[in-house]
Design an enzyme around this catalytic site. Structure first.
Site, PDB file in Angstrom:
ATOM      1  N   ILE A 187      -6.960   9.631   9.578  1.00 56.16           N
ATOM      2  CA  ILE A 187      -8.247  10.318   9.486  1.00 56.16           C
ATOM      3  C   ILE A 187      -9.336   9.365   9.959  1.00 56.16           C
ATOM      4  O   ILE A 187      -9.321   8.172   9.626  1.00 56.16           O
ATOM      5  CB  ILE A 187      -8.526  10.795   8.048  1.00 56.16           C
ATOM      6  CG1 ILE A 187      -7.318  11.571   7.482  1.00 56.16           C
ATOM      7  CG2 ILE A 187      -9.791  11.648   8.013  1.00 56.16           C
ATOM      8  CD1 ILE A 187      -6.953  12.818   8.258  1.00 56.16           C
ATOM      9  N   TYR A 190       0.839  -1.198   0.000  1.00 60.59           N
ATOM     10  CA  TYR A 190       0.000   0.000   0.000  1.00 60.59           C
ATOM     11  C   TYR A 190       0.872   1.245   0.000  1.00 60.59           C
ATOM     12  O   TYR A 190       0.665   2.168  -0.794  1.00 60.59           O
ATOM     13  CB  TYR A 190      -0.921  -0.012   1.224  1.00 60.59           C
ATOM     14  CG  TYR A 190      -1.643   1.291   1.488  1.00 60.59           C
ATOM     15  CD1 TYR A 190      -2.656   1.738   0.641  1.00 60.59           C
ATOM     16  CD2 TYR A 190      -1.307   2.082   2.589  1.00 60.59           C
ATOM     17  CE1 TYR A 190      -3.315   2.937   0.878  1.00 60.59           C
ATOM     18  CE2 TYR A 190      -1.969   3.275   2.832  1.00 60.59           C
ATOM     19  CZ  TYR A 190      -2.966   3.695   1.973  1.00 60.59           C
ATOM     20  OH  TYR A 190      -3.613   4.890   2.218  1.00 60.59           O
TER      21      TYR A 190
END
Length: 244
Positions: free
Chosen positions: A184, A151
């Site tokens: 987040i 990722y």
């Protein structure tokens, strides 16, 4: 003004749609979940945002090309492209990583942005103050958590793509930038135990998680004329997480 937000039916993408919509953009969302898409459109329209939805697999070159062909036929131009599609895609360490897994994560994060950007360029050339906004991640500099190495690598490729496209498209007045969110508070972390997510605050200077709207506001700035001399930049939105 028209803004396409890929995968913008929830999380940061939906927040960006809301902020850009309130700034005067007509919002065009893509997604793969009709239920999420319907809820997103209802939420946007309830807030006075003009929005429409298309079901598009962002990792499928043919579907992406067909989508932008439809937008071209309907509107002729595009002003902003937000390449919001992306995700962890699961976790595998490199030693035992399946090639198919590696390819799927790269497709989700890199191919999706490349396909959309390439297809959107002819429309952006005709737009007003055109801009492409990509998503990187703090994992690029940290190397990612356990099993998230590919990722991180896929998002490092996005940073390279952002700078390369900024150079390539400058002659057409198309700016290309990226936001790089830290931790987040979105569905991105839904598979992780909440107490673990909460513990991550200790690694953030501001001692809290970020909100989707705090990334969306940076996206809106990058799309605006206020950022008219900014291109090829990766904007960190992490509450100082990278400092520790």
């Amino acid at each position: 003004m028209k803004a396409v937000i890929t995968g913008g039916t929830r999380g940061i993408g939906l927040s960006a749609a809301m902020v850009l919509g309130k700034a005067g953009y007509d919002i065009i969302l893509t997604g793969i979940n009709p239920e999420d898409g319907e809820k997103a459109i209802q939420e946007l329209e309830a807030s006075g945002v003009n929005a429409e939805l298309y079901m598009v697999n962002a990792t499928c070159e043919e579907e992406v090309n067909q989508f932008f062909a439809k937008i071209g036929e309907k509107y002729g131009t595009l002003d902003v492209l937000v390449n919001n599609v992306g995700g962890l895609g699961g976790r595998q360490r490199f030693e035992g990583m399946e090639t198919s897994f590696m390819r799927s994560v790269m497709a989700l994060n890199f191919d999706s942005a490349f396909f959309a950007s390439r297809a959107a360029i002819p429309l952006l050339k005709k737009g007003s103050h055109p801009s492409i906004i990509n998503y990187s991640t703090i994992a690029v500099t940290s190397g990612g958590g356990p099993g998230a190495g590919i990722y991180a690598a896929s998002k490092a490729a996005i940073e390279g793509l952002t700078r390369a496209m900024a150079k390539d498209l400058a002659e057409y007045g198309i700016r290309v930038n990226a936001v790089s969110p830290g931790t987040i508070d979105t569905q991105f972390h839904a598979a992780t135990k909440r107490e673990i997510v909460e513990s991550w605050k200790d690694s953030i200077v501001m001692k809290r998680l970020g909100e989707p709207s705090e990334v969306a506001s940076v996206i809106e700035f990058l799309a605006s004329e206020k950022a008219s001399f900014i291109t090829g930049e990766i904007i960190q939105v992490n509450g100082g997480q990278a400092f520790i």
